[in-house]
Scaffold this active site. Structure first.
Site, PDB file in Angstrom:
ATOM      1  N   GLU A 118       0.042   2.399   4.489  1.00  0.00           N
ATOM      2  CA  GLU A 118       0.169   3.058   3.174  1.00  0.00           C
ATOM      3  C   GLU A 118      -1.200   3.499   2.646  1.00  0.00           C
ATOM      4  O   GLU A 118      -1.331   4.564   2.058  1.00  0.00           O
ATOM      5  CB  GLU A 118       0.889   2.149   2.160  1.00  0.00           C
ATOM      6  CG  GLU A 118       1.275   2.906   0.890  1.00  0.00           C
ATOM      7  CD  GLU A 118       2.504   2.372   0.169  1.00  0.00           C
ATOM      8  OE1 GLU A 118       3.174   1.473   0.703  1.00  0.00           O
ATOM      9  OE2 GLU A 118       2.793   2.865  -0.936  1.00  0.00           O
ATOM     10  N   ASP A 169       3.777  -6.037  -2.158  1.00  0.00           N
ATOM     11  CA  ASP A 169       5.098  -5.516  -1.787  1.00  0.00           C
ATOM     12  C   ASP A 169       5.458  -5.882  -0.350  1.00  0.00           C
ATOM     13  O   ASP A 169       6.593  -6.269  -0.050  1.00  0.00           O
ATOM     14  CB  ASP A 169       5.128  -3.996  -1.947  1.00  0.00           C
ATOM     15  CG  ASP A 169       4.786  -3.547  -3.354  1.00  0.00           C
ATOM     16  OD1 ASP A 169       4.668  -4.415  -4.244  1.00  0.00           O
ATOM     17  OD2 ASP A 169       4.636  -2.330  -3.568  1.00  0.00           O
TER      18      ASP A 169
END
Ligand code: ADP
Ligand code: MG
Length: 403
Positions: free
Chosen positions: A178, A190
């Site tokens: 990411e 997350d």
């Protein structure tokens, strides 16, 4: 991020599709699109965060939990260099293996190609791929559909390579995906939640050591419910003030002479108020939030979920007033929930939109829902989605459903 994502039928589903139903749809779509069988099916959940916001990148603590909503992927490795990605209701993208790299892929496909690139960097031989994914995690709602997609793909490719990597290691690989391929400066919260969580538990994470603890979180057993209040206002991570807050936290740690704000107590911060100057509120948020997470963890361990409520509300006030990352829509859902009897409520995620979490008595769910919707209507805000969530298990391989 293609704006089309918000216009498709996949965002904000009103009801969870259910894992089995989703798996069957993904498998059927895979067979239809490829004319063959996948090597397997994997799933990874979205997450909520009970408490501990903007603490991960300060090496502090958080208490996320996995949602009973997930991304399911069907994956098959190909002998050639074609990479065919499709997402139910979103679209299809074809790439060459050579495009699976930072800058080679944009839009939603980067969330699928990203883990493939990050795992290749980590030593997994890159191959062509057929990937079909389906999801009932609301997109762009701060429930980390992004981590769910990437964790499902990463677990699939890691499994197919026969590695069975440690989940914390995989979380770092997904973070790299990411950060580098998608280009979002996200922390590890997350991915840790999506990969490590257990059903009926919150995940206590220490972001310095990445040690995890499982703490009982079974609201229904206590006559309570956890609600996600999605403002329907898109949060923006890739650009914007998230990076700014991170820099302010690093600067505050330097002023305090500590490696990270994790090392400062609320008393340390108060004592250094003069030296911190403009950085005082940011430091106060992080030190206070870490203390609240530790207090909440102790309460969960004791089975006193009701007492966690006020900590949630204190977290929201700190995020709103000190870190200044809330927005009128988040304040509206949180304020309305509290006004209708919620035991506590707070914004989640980076801020400026996305979702809040509320802890309510089961008997008050309807009243809280009505109040949240009424408050938004009164102020002319988008209609929030209220979803009851149940702490669920982390990513796993699924058995192929019988056809
Ligand atoms: P959040 O993680 O809060 O849902 P992000 O903006 O971080 O929001 O990630 C959302 C992005 O993840 C979407 O814009 C899309 O690119 C990708 N994504 C999420 N779910 C899907 C899906 N089911 N299919 C394709 N892409 C998805
Ligand atoms: Mg995200």
């Amino acid at each position: 991020v293609p704006p089309a994502d918000r216009a498709t039928g996949t965002d904000h589903p009103l009801a969870p599709a259910g894992e089995a139903g989703l798996a069957r749809r993904v498998l059927a779509a895979f067979r239809e699109r490829t004319g063959g069988e996948p090597d397997g099916l994997w799933r990874a959940p979205g997450r909520a965060n009970l408490i501990g916001e903007h603490t991960d990148y300060n090496e502090g603590f958080a208490l996320p939990f996995a949602l009973d909503r997930s991304v399911v992927v069907a994956v098959r490795r190909r002998p050639d260099d074609l990479v065919r990605l499709s997402s139910l209701g979103v679209g299809e993208v074809r790439l060459r293996l050579a495009d699976v790299r930072p800058g080679g892929v944009t839009g939603w496909a980067a969330y699928v190609a990203g883990p493939a690139w990050a795992l290749a960097e980590d030593g997994v031989a890159a191959t062509g791929l057929d990937v079909v994914l389906g999801s009932d995690v609301p997109v762009g709602a701060g429930l980390s559909s992004s981590a769910a997609v990437q964790c499902a793909v990463a677990l699939a490719l890691d499994d197919l390579a026969g590695r069975g990597s440690d989940r914390t290691h995989l979380a770092r690989v997904v973070q790299r995906s990411e950060n580098v391929v998608v280009g979002a400066p996200v922390g590890l919260l997350d991915q840790m939640a999506s990969l490590h969580a257990r059903r009926g538990n919150a995940l206590g994470v220490d972001f310095r050591t990445l040690a995890v603890r499982h703490l009982p979180l079974r609201p229904a057993d206590a006559g309570l419910a956890l609600l996600v209040l999605d403002t329907r206002v898109a949060h923006a991570h890739v650009t914007g003030s998230y990076a700014e807050r991170r820099r302010a936290c690093e600067a505050a740690a330097r002023v305090l002479g500590v490696p990270a704000l994790r090392d400062a107590t609320p008393a340390d911060v108060a004592a250094a108020a003069g030296r911190l100057g403009d950085l005082l509120p940011v430091a106060r948020h992080v030190a206070g939030e870490d203390a609240r997470v530790l207090a909440a963890a102790a309460l969960l361990q004791r089975g006193d979920l009701v007492a966690v409520g006020p900590l949630l509300s204190a977290s929201h006030a700190s995020l709103r007033d000190d870190l200044a990352v809330s927005c009128p829509e988040l304040d509206s859902v949180v304020g309305a929930a509290a006004g209708a009897g919620a035991l506590g409520a707070r914004m989640m995620g980076g801020g400026f939109g996305g979702s809040a979490v509320a802890l309510v008595r089961a008997d008050d769910v309807a009243a809280v829902t009505v109040a949240v919707l009424a408050a938004a209507r009164e102020r002319g805000f988008p209609e929030p989605q209220v979803i009851t969530v149940h702490p669920d298990r982390g990513a796993s391989r699924l058995r192929l459903p019988a056809s």
